[in-house]
Design an enzyme around this catalytic site. Sequence first.
Site, PDB file in Angstrom:
ATOM      1  N   GLU A  65       1.308  -0.954  -0.200  1.00 22.47           N
ATOM      2  CA  GLU A  65       0.458  -0.150  -0.142  1.00 22.47           C
ATOM      3  C   GLU A  65       1.343   1.278   0.141  1.00 22.47           C
ATOM      4  O   GLU A  65       1.871   1.549   1.173  1.00 22.47           O
ATOM      5  CB  GLU A  65      -1.232   0.447   1.347  1.00 22.47           C
ATOM      6  CG  GLU A  65      -2.229  -1.094   1.327  1.00 22.47           C
ATOM      7  CD  GLU A  65      -3.169  -0.304   0.914  1.00 22.47           C
ATOM      8  OE1 GLU A  65      -3.353   0.318  -0.638  1.00 22.47           O
ATOM      9  OE2 GLU A  65      -3.838  -1.937   0.397  1.00 22.47           O
TER      10      GLU A  65
ATOM     11  N   CYS B 279      -2.055   9.210   2.641  1.00 24.61           N
ATOM     12  CA  CYS B 279      -1.782   9.035   1.032  1.00 24.61           C
ATOM     13  C   CYS B 279      -2.963   9.409   0.327  1.00 24.61           C
ATOM     14  O   CYS B 279      -2.696   9.203  -1.300  1.00 24.61           O
ATOM     15  CB  CYS B 279      -1.256   7.395   1.080  1.00 24.61           C
ATOM     16  SG  CYS B 279      -2.832   7.111   1.620  1.00 24.61           S
TER      17      CYS B 279
END
Length: 475
Positions: free
Chosen positions: A250, A284
């Site tokens: 991720e 993010c």
Amino acid sequence: MSQHPVRIDGQAVHTDDSMVITAPYDGRTLGEVPACGRDHVDRAVRGARAALTEAPLPQWRRAEILDRAAELLADDDVFEDLARTIALEAAKPITTARAEVSRCLSTFRFSAAACRTMAGEVLPLDASRAGEGRLGFTLRVPVGVVAAITPFNFPVNLVAHKLAPAIAAGCPVVLKPAHQTPLSGLKLAELLLDRCGLPHGWLHTVTGDGPTTGAALVEHDDVAMVTFTGSPEVGWAIRAAAPRKKVSLELGNNSPIIVEPDGDWQSAAAKIAAAGTTHAGQSCISVQRVYVHSSIADAFTDELTRAVDALVLGDPLDDRTQVSALIDTDNRDRVAAWIDDAVGQGASIATGGTIRDDGVLAPTVLTDVTADMAVCSQEVFGPLVGVRRYDHLDDAFAWANDTRYGLHAGIFTADLGATRRAIEVLDFGGVIVNDVPTWRADQMPYGGVRDSGNTREGPAYAIAEMTEVRSAVIA
Ligand code: NAD
């Protein structure tokens, strides 16, 4: 200052060498943690490996442990202590830190639910001539020992997104929390071990820097899977260093959002102001690139600038604070330099761009940004949004897709055709319509394409990654 120990085989372990943890906002020392070497990592992984065979946990027990964790996270003292720890070690404003702990609670609840319903499937073997007369079904079996390596920006909920599915899947786990923000992750692990009934072999913690402690974990032969959240550079290097392991990544991103004139652009401006600056842009899926239709660009930019100017900056422990310090001064200075470079290349500062006396980088809106500027092409990971105007929606789609990243994108529009086209055309792990790409629910599949990663998290999806399908055939 005493060292906050890690836990290996249930024991509190200290090391001679320490890592000092400081508060990014005011530089105060928060504590020390062990600098674990290869020997500690080896003990932790071997303990986890032994638990797989020696201390099996049935599915119902695993679900109960996860539910118990969610119950305890709702306890006022536990909740507030974790939120304060996050606020201090990550400089995350306390209200945002509380939101993270709430999300962590729901990550455990959804993991418990996914654990209870985890099942294989019946195979229609009789459908082939060769299979006639046979019964077949699949089981989901744990992949083995999971190594969880986590980043600094969500030091509790991203730890939860790895520990809870691993427990649900039946995988013992070794956690290496971020070297800057290990304290809250260690506390969460202690909660599981000491108050939720998780047997000691099922969870071990090691702290230290990435190249030493993290690398030792990645390289250990008894680790079956590495689940990593962090930067693309480190993530893809881990993938290359462990070709025979499962490695779920991720990674980073530079989220675009498109604002159409028929969309609710006033609401978009307010939401983008928050979503581009929450945790100082260190998410993010922080909004970074804004593509706005020319017909509303001036009004939208004014609204966005007003909303950014209204943000309260300062001490993360103050309930009113919305934006605090970046994780360290190197990163703050990097973002400031990228702003200067963008201005040198033709961008204008609508607001921000300065470093205050308390060291906080003022949230920044840039206009007239172009694809070749670092503030567009790289992941900023700072409190900054760049605005570019467009005349044709297809150009906005093309610019949004012109990135090596691919986590989430968004569009504000009232038009069904534009909605449908955005969902089809935007090449990202998630497309959010009429909200910011920063929107996420913890149970949904979450992950990216291209440099943003190779997996999906969210309890049910992470459990699928942490299990193997075993086919059973009865002749
Ligand atoms: P980072 O890559 O610097 O560190 C992440 C973790 O990896 C830390 O625990 C670190 O100690 C460890 N590490 C560093 N070098 C290592 C090595 N050689 N071997 C093994 N482990 C190593 O990332 P960061 O600065 O903590 O986090 C920011 C990044 O994380 C951003 O790019 C952000 O977008 C990304 N992120 C992604 C998601 C997502 O879900 N996609 C969520 C949060 C953050």
